[in-house]
Design a protein around this motif. Structure first.
Motif, PDB file in Angstrom:
ATOM      1  N   UNK A  32      41.192 -46.861   7.392  1.00 34.12           N
ATOM      2  CA  UNK A  32      41.394 -46.230   6.082  1.00 34.12           C
ATOM      3  C   UNK A  32      40.603 -44.924   5.960  1.00 34.12           C
ATOM      4  N   UNK A  33      39.367 -44.943   6.438  1.00 37.87           N
ATOM      5  CA  UNK A  33      38.538 -43.736   6.346  1.00 37.87           C
ATOM      6  C   UNK A  33      39.139 -42.620   7.183  1.00 37.87           C
ATOM      7  N   UNK A  34      39.564 -42.953   8.390  1.00 41.64           N
ATOM      8  CA  UNK A  34      40.158 -41.963   9.284  1.00 41.64           C
ATOM      9  C   UNK A  34      41.422 -41.360   8.670  1.00 41.64           C
ATOM     10  N   UNK A  35      42.301 -42.227   8.160  1.00 41.93           N
ATOM     11  CA  UNK A  35      43.568 -41.747   7.579  1.00 41.93           C
ATOM     12  C   UNK A  35      43.345 -40.881   6.350  1.00 41.93           C
ATOM     13  N   UNK A  36      42.290 -41.183   5.603  1.00 46.86           N
ATOM     14  CA  UNK A  36      42.066 -40.488   4.339  1.00 46.86           C
ATOM     15  C   UNK A  36      41.058 -39.346   4.439  1.00 46.86           C
ATOM     16  N   UNK A  37      40.618 -39.034   5.665  1.00 46.31           N
ATOM     17  CA  UNK A  37      39.713 -37.900   5.834  1.00 46.31           C
ATOM     18  C   UNK A  37      38.327 -38.136   5.281  1.00 46.31           C
ATOM     19  N   UNK A  38      37.840 -39.374   5.335  1.00 51.97           N
ATOM     20  CA  UNK A  38      36.470 -39.668   4.904  1.00 51.97           C
ATOM     21  C   UNK A  38      35.583 -39.766   6.132  1.00 51.97           C
ATOM     22  N   UNK A  39      34.641 -38.837   6.267  1.00 59.01           N
ATOM     23  CA  UNK A  39      33.772 -38.830   7.439  1.00 59.01           C
ATOM     24  C   UNK A  39      34.508 -38.284   8.659  1.00 59.01           C
ATOM     25  N   UNK A  40      33.805 -38.292   9.795  1.00 57.56           N
ATOM     26  CA  UNK A  40      34.382 -37.785  11.047  1.00 57.56           C
ATOM     27  C   UNK A  40      34.213 -38.845  12.131  1.00 57.56           C
ATOM     28  N   UNK A  41      34.738 -38.545  13.304  1.00 55.23           N
ATOM     29  CA  UNK A  41      34.569 -39.477  14.419  1.00 55.23           C
ATOM     30  C   UNK A  41      33.100 -39.840  14.619  1.00 55.23           C
ATOM     31  N   UNK A  42      32.218 -38.868  14.378  1.00 56.40           N
ATOM     32  CA  UNK A  42      30.801 -39.114  14.630  1.00 56.40           C
ATOM     33  C   UNK A  42      30.103 -39.830  13.475  1.00 56.40           C
ATOM     34  N   UNK A  43      30.693 -39.825  12.282  1.00 57.11           N
ATOM     35  CA  UNK A  43      29.952 -40.324  11.103  1.00 57.11           C
ATOM     36  C   UNK A  43      30.569 -41.532  10.404  1.00 57.11           C
ATOM     37  N   UNK A  44      31.817 -41.858  10.711  1.00 58.70           N
ATOM     38  CA  UNK A  44      32.471 -42.969  10.010  1.00 58.70           C
ATOM     39  C   UNK A  44      31.636 -44.247  10.109  1.00 58.70           C
ATOM     40  N   UNK A  45      31.166 -44.558  11.318  1.00 56.37           N
ATOM     41  CA  UNK A  45      30.397 -45.789  11.509  1.00 56.37           C
ATOM     42  C   UNK A  45      29.099 -45.760  10.699  1.00 56.37           C
ATOM     43  N   UNK A  46      28.496 -44.565  10.610  1.00 51.76           N
ATOM     44  CA  UNK A  46      27.264 -44.416   9.849  1.00 51.76           C
ATOM     45  C   UNK A  46      27.481 -44.711   8.367  1.00 51.76           C
ATOM     46  N   UNK A  47      28.577 -44.201   7.823  1.00 55.39           N
ATOM     47  CA  UNK A  47      28.831 -44.417   6.392  1.00 55.39           C
ATOM     48  C   UNK A  47      29.024 -45.901   6.091  1.00 55.39           C
ATOM     49  N   UNK A  48      29.681 -46.609   7.002  1.00 57.70           N
ATOM     50  CA  UNK A  48      29.867 -48.052   6.795  1.00 57.70           C
ATOM     51  C   UNK A  48      28.508 -48.742   6.808  1.00 57.70           C
ATOM     52  N   UNK A  49      27.672 -48.339   7.765  1.00 59.91           N
ATOM     53  CA  UNK A  49      26.334 -48.928   7.828  1.00 59.91           C
ATOM     54  C   UNK A  49      25.545 -48.631   6.546  1.00 59.91           C
ATOM     55  N   UNK A  50      25.700 -47.429   6.036  1.00 60.15           N
ATOM     56  CA  UNK A  50      24.965 -47.059   4.826  1.00 60.15           C
ATOM     57  C   UNK A  50      25.357 -47.927   3.628  1.00 60.15           C
ATOM     58  N   UNK A  51      26.656 -48.109   3.388  1.00 62.17           N
ATOM     59  CA  UNK A  51      27.035 -48.899   2.205  1.00 62.17           C
ATOM     60  C   UNK A  51      26.616 -50.365   2.357  1.00 62.17           C
ATOM     61  N   UNK A  52      26.452 -50.815   3.612  1.00 60.42           N
ATOM     62  CA  UNK A  52      25.933 -52.174   3.827  1.00 60.42           C
ATOM     63  C   UNK A  52      24.416 -52.192   3.580  1.00 60.42           C
ATOM     64  N   UNK A  53      23.715 -51.196   4.129  1.00 67.43           N
ATOM     65  CA  UNK A  53      22.258 -51.132   3.922  1.00 67.43           C
ATOM     66  C   UNK A  53      21.869 -50.986   2.452  1.00 67.43           C
ATOM     67  N   UNK A  54      22.673 -50.268   1.696  1.00 69.88           N
ATOM     68  CA  UNK A  54      22.382 -50.081   0.269  1.00 69.88           C
ATOM     69  C   UNK A  54      22.754 -51.313  -0.553  1.00 69.88           C
ATOM     70  N   UNK A  55      23.295 -52.294   0.133  1.00 73.09           N
ATOM     71  CA  UNK A  55      23.722 -53.544  -0.517  1.00 73.09           C
ATOM     72  C   UNK A  55      24.846 -53.328  -1.537  1.00 73.09           C
TER      73      UNK A  55
END
Length: 567
Positions: free
Chosen positions: A496-519
């Motif tokens: 979904x992130x890739x299709x919708x232009x959220x983040x890049x190849x290098x950052x998509x995984x980071x953003x997922x980790x962030x929303x998990x870390x922020x609970x």
DNA sequence: GCAAGGTC
């Protein structure tokens, strides 16, 4: 003429050097342990070349002291506050190297990746070099793959840096900083005062974090609000031997109407069918079919596969791939490209895999005539090839081994042939209703032999002849129910992130980790699969922003996509 | 204590 070439990362500086110098170069270390300076003559343009690199962005951005401290100002003033650009702590040594090399050069040739961020990094390099030598000529080398002919062509026909693209990135950087800092401070202060649960934790806002969270919440609400509906369908099957000597097998004939949501209508049709259930074969068609081999591997696809097949988090897969890249086993792991360059040289890479005990024999087969050019996808970032193994790695263990094996099998599968089979469709009518059965026979597995992650199985349908009639073994009106969608998996979220232009190849995984870390997002396991569910805080944040009624809610992807692609 | 994007 002395030419200073600056690449985006050390590996590219080295590759460019090897190509342009033909292997005849000397090298010097720098204060940065990853970066070297390479020197050689380039007679094609009668120039002395020095090739070096930066390591991504040279500069960082932040507010001055008056606004950097959390309680120094009202968050809203961050929209008008000055933003300072400075060479980052790690960048000091790199800056020093660039300046001293620039002083000795007549021309600066920028060799950063040919994408938008590369244009911006190029502008940072230009600024630093100009500060050391004001009259240095600045050019930009344009290349879309590290292939000898392209690199020579780029060196001999440089173009201008695209300042508009660099400016677009600069605007995005400043916007992200202002919005991220202002909203994060505002949210954190407001919510810490109101809710005991968030005391002591940061309630961050980010233009990528929130659409990411938004996808998780949206799916959660779809599941929560789902109401199952009953439907009805006619189940028709026949038990007969699969061949002249075989055992009986049951062949199910699927209803062409699939199913109906109106019980009375389905019942009327069924009554008509069952009153005379003699079934007549109207058509038997057998045709060749293929299962296509996979596309060349991008970062996003690697992360999806890693999550789905290897059960590794997207961030973990990327970290492992980066490590293997730094050890020289893999090509650059951050790429959006799913097509190999037409001049890409496959055979030396396939040959390196021929020694492997597991897939070596398959690689040898490719060397001996089974090779077939990889399919071409639609994406090309003009900076990096698809991910592929660059050396054989025999001694890996655990997750590193799993990731390397997947990438290597994928590469060999890409260089192999599509699987071949034949599909049989048997059309029948019963009581005026149409049904059909299909069967599949695999004739040549080809790429499937090296790529166990794909399955292609089917059963052979028994022999049927056009015009024959039979009495079905089962003819029933059956009831089914629509089933709820599933919660998002990490692989779904990456898609979904890739299709919708959220983040890049290098950052998509980071953003997922962030929303998990922020609970904002919680991980929940069900039957070995990890699903992502929003926390109460996550749902509250998204619903809160949605209720503001903005034309483009910050919890939805439109706004971010437009910030990224505006020119 | 804050963002997202590069990179080691």
């Amino acid at each position: 003429m002395r030419v200073l070439c600056v690449a985006e990362k050390p590996s590219i500086a080295k590759s460019i050097t090897q190509i342009l110098s033909g292997g005849q170069f000397t090298s010097r270390t720098t204060a940065n342990k990853y970066i070297r300076n390479y020197d050689f003559d380039y007679p094609q343009t009668r120039a002395q070349f020095t090739v070096t690199s930066v390591s991504g962005h040279l500069t960082a951005h932040d507010f001055p002291d008056t606004h950097r401290k959390w309680h120094s100002c009202d968050p809203i003033s961050l929209f008008d506050a000055p933003v300072e650009t400075f060479v980052s702590k790690d960048g000091k040594d790199i800056e020093k190297n660039l300046k001293s090399e620039a002083r000795r050069a007549d021309m600066l040739m920028i060799w950063t990746d040919c994408d938008r961020e590369g244009e911006h990094i190029g502008s940072e390099v230009k600024r630093v070099c100009r500060s050391a030598k004001a009259n240095i000529i600045v050019k930009r080398a344009r290349f879309s793959a590290i292939i000898a002919q392209q690199i020579h062509n780029a060196a001999q026909h440089p173009v201008e840096l695209d300042q508009a693209q660099a400016d677009a990135v600069e605007a995005r950087i400043v916007l992200d900083l202002r919005i991220g800092a202002a909203f994060t401070r505002m949210q954190t202060k407001t919510l810490q005062d109101a809710i005991a649960q968030v005391e002591g934790s940061v309630v961050s806002y980010g233009p990528c974090q929130f659409p990411t969270l938004g996808f998780v919440v949206q799916r959660y609400l779809q599941v929560k609000n789902f109401v199952s509906e009953p439907f009805w369908y006619i189940f028709l099957s026949l038990s007969r031997p699969s061949s002249s000597q075989g055992d009986n097998v049951e062949t199910e004939f699927k209803w062409r109407r699939v199913h109906l949501f109106d019980h009375d209508a389905a019942a009327v049709i069924y009554e008509h069918v069952i009153s005379n259930p003699i079934t007549r074969v109207t058509k038997v068609v057998e045709k060749d079919t293929k299962k296509w081999k996979p596309l060349p591997l991008t970062t996003v696809e690697l992360q999806k596969a890693g999550s789905r097949l290897l059960k590794l988090a997207p961030k973990a897969v990327l970290d492992i791939a980066e490590k293997l890249y730094n050890q020289g086993f893999l090509s650059y792991p951050r790429t959006e490209t799913d097509q190999f360059d037409p001049q890409f040289d496959f055979m030396p890479l396939i040959e390196k895999q021929a020694v492997d005990p597991a897939w070596g024999a398959f690689a040898q087969g490719l060397q001996q005539g089974e090779f077939s050019s990889p399919r071409r996808g639609k994406n090309n970032d003009k900076a990096h090839p698809p991910i592929h193994p660059t050396a054989h790695a025999g001694g890996l263990q655990g997750n590193e081994k799993k990731v390397y094996e997947f990438i290597t099998r994928r590469f060999l599968a890409c260089c192999s042939k599509d699987a071949e089979g034949s599909m049989t469709t048997v059309d029948v009518t019963c009581g005026g209703e149409a049904f059909y059965a299909t069967g599949l026979v695999v004739h040549r597995r080809n790429y499937l032999d090296v790529y166990p992650y794909d399955k292609w199985t089917g059963s052979r349908v028994p022999d049927f002849a056009e015009g024959e009639e039979f009495q079905p073994s089962v003819c029933e009106l059956r009831e089914g129910h629509t089933s709820s969608p599933k919660y998002l998996t990490e692989a779904d979220l990456v898609t979904l992130m890739d299709k919708n232009g959220i983040g890049t190849d290098a950052t998509i995984a980071q953003h997922i980790e962030t929303v998990i870390n922020r609970e904002y997002v919680l991980e929940e396991y069900e039957g070995g699969t990890k699903y992502l569910l929003p926390s109460t805080l996550g749902i509250g944040l998204i619903e809160g922003y949605n209720e503001m009624g903005l034309e483009k809610s910050v919890s939805k992807p439109q706004l971010r996509r437009e910030v990224r692609y505006v020119r």
